[in-house]
Design an enzyme around this catalytic site. Structure first.
Site, PDB file in Angstrom:
ATOM      1  N   HIS A 362       0.792  -1.231   0.000  1.00 39.72           N
ATOM      2  CA  HIS A 362       0.000   0.000   0.000  1.00 39.72           C
ATOM      3  C   HIS A 362       0.821   1.276   0.000  1.00 39.72           C
ATOM      4  CE1 HIS A 362      -4.201  -1.343   0.508  1.00 39.72           C
ATOM      5  NE2 HIS A 362      -3.642  -2.424   1.026  1.00 39.72           N
ATOM      6  N   LYS A 553      -9.855  13.522   3.665  1.00 40.73           N
ATOM      7  CA  LYS A 553      -8.915  12.406   3.741  1.00 40.73           C
ATOM      8  C   LYS A 553      -8.046  12.654   4.955  1.00 40.73           C
ATOM      9  CE  LYS A 553      -7.633  13.477  -0.478  1.00 40.73           C
ATOM     10  NZ  LYS A 553      -7.453  12.287  -1.294  1.00 40.73           N
ATOM     11  N   ARG A 554      -7.246  11.669   5.341  1.00 41.09           N
ATOM     12  CA  ARG A 554      -6.351  11.887   6.472  1.00 41.09           C
ATOM     13  C   ARG A 554      -5.457  13.085   6.227  1.00 41.09           C
ATOM     14  NH1 ARG A 554      -5.767   8.598  10.589  1.00 41.09           N
ATOM     15  NH2 ARG A 554      -3.638   9.233  10.888  1.00 41.09           N
ATOM     16  N   LYS A 559      -0.496  14.468   1.127  1.00 37.31           N
ATOM     17  CA  LYS A 559      -1.803  14.701   0.522  1.00 37.31           C
ATOM     18  C   LYS A 559      -2.026  16.191   0.233  1.00 37.31           C
ATOM     19  CE  LYS A 559      -3.998  10.592   2.574  1.00 37.31           C
ATOM     20  NZ  LYS A 559      -4.686   9.871   1.476  1.00 37.31           N
ATOM     21  N   THR A 661      -8.954   6.104  -2.918  1.00 37.36           N
ATOM     22  CA  THR A 661     -10.280   5.595  -3.240  1.00 37.36           C
ATOM     23  C   THR A 661     -11.311   6.708  -3.077  1.00 37.36           C
ATOM     24  OG1 THR A 661     -10.407   4.751  -0.968  1.00 37.36           O
ATOM     25  CG2 THR A 661      -9.906   3.158  -2.705  1.00 37.36           C
ATOM     26  N   LYS A 665     -14.855   7.580  -5.243  1.00 34.56           N
ATOM     27  CA  LYS A 665     -16.189   7.827  -4.674  1.00 34.56           C
ATOM     28  C   LYS A 665     -16.729   9.170  -5.158  1.00 34.56           C
ATOM     29  CE  LYS A 665     -14.477   5.803  -0.364  1.00 34.56           C
ATOM     30  NZ  LYS A 665     -13.869   6.235   0.909  1.00 34.56           N
TER      31      LYS A 665
END
Ligand code: PLP
Length: 825
Positions: A362, A553-554, A559, A661, A665
């Protein structure tokens, strides 16, 4: 006694009155409450128990079929299952929404309110855990006999609140009101040994004398797929002491030491580690990993041996998937059980193990690839260290034969050097002990071959493959977005719910003005709902007319929530400089948790909230820019935000997001993406078409080249006046006048050590956001492109991902999608 003696009274529901009776029956006889004096939680418990009843017959039938047909089984081992709430999905999967709603109305209860009072099971951090949950749904939908195996954490991921804009953490006590979905299985208990030493018996056989034994006890949650045709099991392990209490100490009056070993044992399933990207290096973490892996392997071997004799058949009868390196110890533990417990030879055991196991990687971040020091590992799992050394010898022989020029130090599992990476490398162990190793997007699988697993790929060519992640369309469209789901069903039928690629039938309607208007109305309804929640929770009034720009998201530097808030600051300054210009109004929505020890991520949360405070109260700006940080991101919150999104922020540093992911969505729910060519964004772009996505920034290759050739963020900042002004404002306390130096660390990071290329991508991001503005202003064209996103991302279904695993990794048959189309008619 004939077989009918075992037939239970029927609980099949045919209508609302049946349902009402069942719910009241559960409330009175299982919850033990008088309906006259029941509170919302009681009704929620009663409804969950009623639904669980509906699952039980199907569950047992699924199990019976798997045994009778001796079907190959899939075991999915994962440290995290981010399942969220189960009630709405179960009701919808079973097709019972109408009778449930009606029954509750008869009882004077509100269905939506009851749904909201179900605790959100947050047994995971983010994408990795949510993937495991989506895969359970898909394996049930496709009728694959499967078990999810994990840990029943008493405290899931912490609950986040804001304290003056700073993240505050409270324990998540999701079990307080009882987890009514589960069945405790007190008879399913395994001994999990730890520590001690290894000796030899009279025959020369290695014998592990553990110094401590902890018990693993099982809790089962039934997981139904679409239409409830097949029900699988999520089996979570709770840690119990082998001896509850040391009576001798107790009788002496020494109550603390009487309980000490019990406390130590139970600690194993107490808390979820709040980060899936860094190696905490903790003894407890290693114990957690071995605990659930060993219990799961003992359990699946027992099941196998109840109907088979020959352990060499294991790979024909089961596939075990390791979700990241957390269960990588399975390689050594399966060998140990086969050799030490079942008397199989080392060579045969090694072959069985490799043919049964496979591993999903991952992350490429070197700091996130688990490795354990030899001292710790040897102290906790001495027998496993021996077995791993044996595997390493075989492996190094293979490696030397395959690649003469290879530096063997780089491929060893047990590294004695002092360099970065010494100790037991769990990624290497998982790789060597598996027959397939998959990345989670095409780009990620490619990068695996070029970076972390370059040498192992040369030794074992063909072992690495990419299986792009997917999301379940049941939860992430059909049940979370009723307005859009209903519109789709009315327009193209229901086939897409079980076969998401059929959603492409809606593509022609992108050119139908009437359909576009209805598509917009669905989005509008979702936005109004979310606006109301933002007003209620944050006291912030927002208009549903503006663009909802979403990054959920986290919180992590890779990110790049920081890039997003910096762009917001630039936009804010631009609006203030020319207030009369025709700006495209936006609401920027953020949600996400930072690991409690991750100071930079927590500082970025504070920055977002400080900027929000300034912007939201600025009358000059008005509705043209608003910023909302919605606390406590979890599955339920995602289910409310995603249907309301216009723009999806997927702006990670290229090469760092393995798949994502959230991107899938959001696109599925008709949001356009602004993003880098990272993870699955690359494949989303290929499928929706370049005209229907906003791509910007450095590519993974460019980032890698910069890293090699040297990247000077200071020069970038100096050459870009807007970027410079934004950083000056942050650094000088424009948003934190009460503490001007508060965000100095952020500015320093970007100036001297911009590891995530925020400065490098800023200009391109800014430009692209202004293109997004122009595009959003053209309502009809934006709707057309949004519809094309929904129509073209059907491939990102978790069902497709599971079919890929089944075919390429597990060797398991699945019914063709057409089987579902026929069943739906
Ligand atoms: C989908 C999901 C994630 C993963 O989001 P990414 O944007 O891919 O990081 C994390 N948390 C929750 C609650 C989710 O539903």
């Amino acid at each position: 006694m004939d077989a009918n003696s075992f037939a239970p009274p029927s609980r099949r529901i045919s209508g609302a009155e049946d349902m009402r009776r069942l719910i009241v029956d559960k409330l009175v006889y299982s919850v033990g409450k008088d309906p006259e004096h029941s509170v919302r939680q009681d009704w929620s418990a009663a409804l969950i128990l009623a639904m669980r009843d509906q699952l039980v017959d199907r569950w047992m039938a699924s199990t019976r079929k798997a045994y009778e047909q001796d079907q190959k089984r899939v075991y999915y081992l994962s440290m995290e299952f981010l399942i969220g709430r189960l009630l709405r999905d179960t009701v919808i999967n079973l097709g019972l929404e109408e009778p449930v709603r009606e029954a509750l109305t008869m009882l004077g209860r509100d269905y939506e309110e009851i749904l909201r009072s179900e605790p959100d099971a947050a047994l995971g951090n983010g994408g990795l855990g949510r993937l495991a949950a989506c895969f359970l749904d898909s394996m049930s939908t496709l009728g694959i006999p499967a078990h999810g195996y994990g840990i029943r954490y008493e405290n899931g991921l912490f609950r986040q609140s804001l304290d003056d804009g700073w993240q505050a953490e409270e324990p998540e006590d999701w079990l307080n009101t009882g987890h009514n979905w589960e069945f405790e299985r007190p008879e399913v208990v395994y001994q999990i040994p730890f520590g001690g030493s290894v000796g030899e018996d009279a025959s020369g056989k290695r014998v592990w004398q553990a110094s401590e034994v902890i018990l693993a006890s099982a809790f089962d949650t039934p997981i139904a797929g679409w239409r409830g045709n097949h029900v699988n099991t999520l089996r979570l392990w709770a840690a119990r002491p082998a001896k509850r209490i040391d009576l001798a100490s107790f009788n002496r009056g020494d109550y603390m030491s009487a309980m000490a070993s019990a406390v130590r044992a139970e600690t194993i399933s107490r808390v979820l580690y709040p980060d899936d990207t860094t190696d905490e290096g903790k003894n407890l973490r290693l114990r957690q990993e071995f605990f659930f892996t060993s219990a799961s392997l003992q359990d699946l071997l027992r099941r196998f041996l109840s109907t088979h004799k020959d352990l060499r058949q294991l790979p024909e009868k089961m596939a075990i998937q390791l979700n990241d390196t957390h269960p990588a110890i399975a390689v050594a533990e399966l060998m140990r059980l086969l050799v030490d417990t079942h008397g199989i030879g080392m060579d045969a055991a090694y072959q069985i193990t490799r043919n049964t196991l496979s591993y999903t990687n991952h992350t490429l971040m070197p700091e996130a690839l688990e490795r354990w020091s030899l001292t710790l590992f040897g102290a906790v799992l001495p027998r496993h260290l021996e077995i791993i050394r044996w595997i390493d010898e075989q492996h190094l022989r293979t490696a030397a034969a395959a690649q003469r020029s290879l530096d063997l130090e780089r491929v060893r599992i047990v590294d004695h050097g002092n360099g970065n990476g010494h100790g037991v490398r769990m990624g290497h162990l998982a790789f060597v002990g598996s027959h397939r190793v998959n990345g989670v997007s095409a780009l990620h699988a490619d990068l695996m071959k070029q970076t972390v697993f370059k040498d192992l790929d040369a030794v074992y060519p063909g072992r690495i493959l990419g299986v792009t992640n997917g999301v379940t369309p049941r939860r992430w469209l059909h049940s979370c977005n009723k307005p859009l789901s209903s519109l789709l069903i009315e327009t193209i039928g229901e086939a897409w719910v079980a076969d998401l690629e059929a959603i492409d039938a809606v593509e022609p309607f992108a050119d139908d003005a009437g359909f576009r208007e209805r598509f917009r109305a669905a989005k509008r309804e979702n936005k109004e709902k979310l606006a109301a929640e933002i007003q209620q929770r944050l006291g912030l009034k927002v208009s549903p007319d503006v663009m909802f720009d979403v990054q959920i998201k986290r919180m992590h530097e890779y990110k790049r929530q920081l890039l997003n808030i910096m762009e917001a600051i630039a936009y804010y300054f631009a609006i203030r400089a020319e207030p009369e210009k025709d700006w495209t109004p936006r609401l920027k929505i953020f949600a996400g948790k930072a690991a409690p020890g991750y100071q930079m991520a927590k500082l970025i949360i504070k920055l977002i909230n400080d900027v929000a405070r300034a912007v939201n109260s600025d009358a000059v700006v008005g509705d043209r820019l608003k910023i909302a940080f919605i606390p406590n991101y979890n599955v339920s919150l995602a289910e409310r935000i995603i249907p309301a999104a216009d723009l999806s922020e997927q702006i990670s540093t290229a090469g760092m997001e393995a798949s994502g992911t959230g991107n899938m969505k959001l696109a599925l729910n008709g949001a356009l993406t602004i993003g880098t060519l990272d993870g699955a964004n690359v494949e989303i772009c290929e499928r929706v078409g370049e005209d229907n996505i906003h791509i910007f920034g450095l590519t993974a290759e460019e980032v890698a080249n910069y890293r090699l050739s040297g990247y000077d963020s200071r020069a970038v900042i100096e050459s870009h006046p807007v970027l410079k002004s934004v950083l000056d404002a942050i650094g000088s306390g424009v948003f934190s006048p009460e503490e001007p130096g508060r965000f100095r660390a952020i500015v320093d990071r970007l100036t001297y050590d911009d590891y995530f290329f925020v400065a490098a991508d800023f200009a391109a991001y800014l430009d692209t956001q202004r293109q997004v503005d122009a595009a959003f202003a053209d309502e009809e064209e934006w709707s057309r492109r949004a519809i094309l996103n929904t129509a073209r991302v059907g491939w990102f279904s978790a069902d497709r991902a599971i079919r890929d695993y089944a075919r390429e990794i597990w060797g398991v048959d699945t019914p063709p999608p057409s089987a579902f189309a026929e069943a739906a008619e």
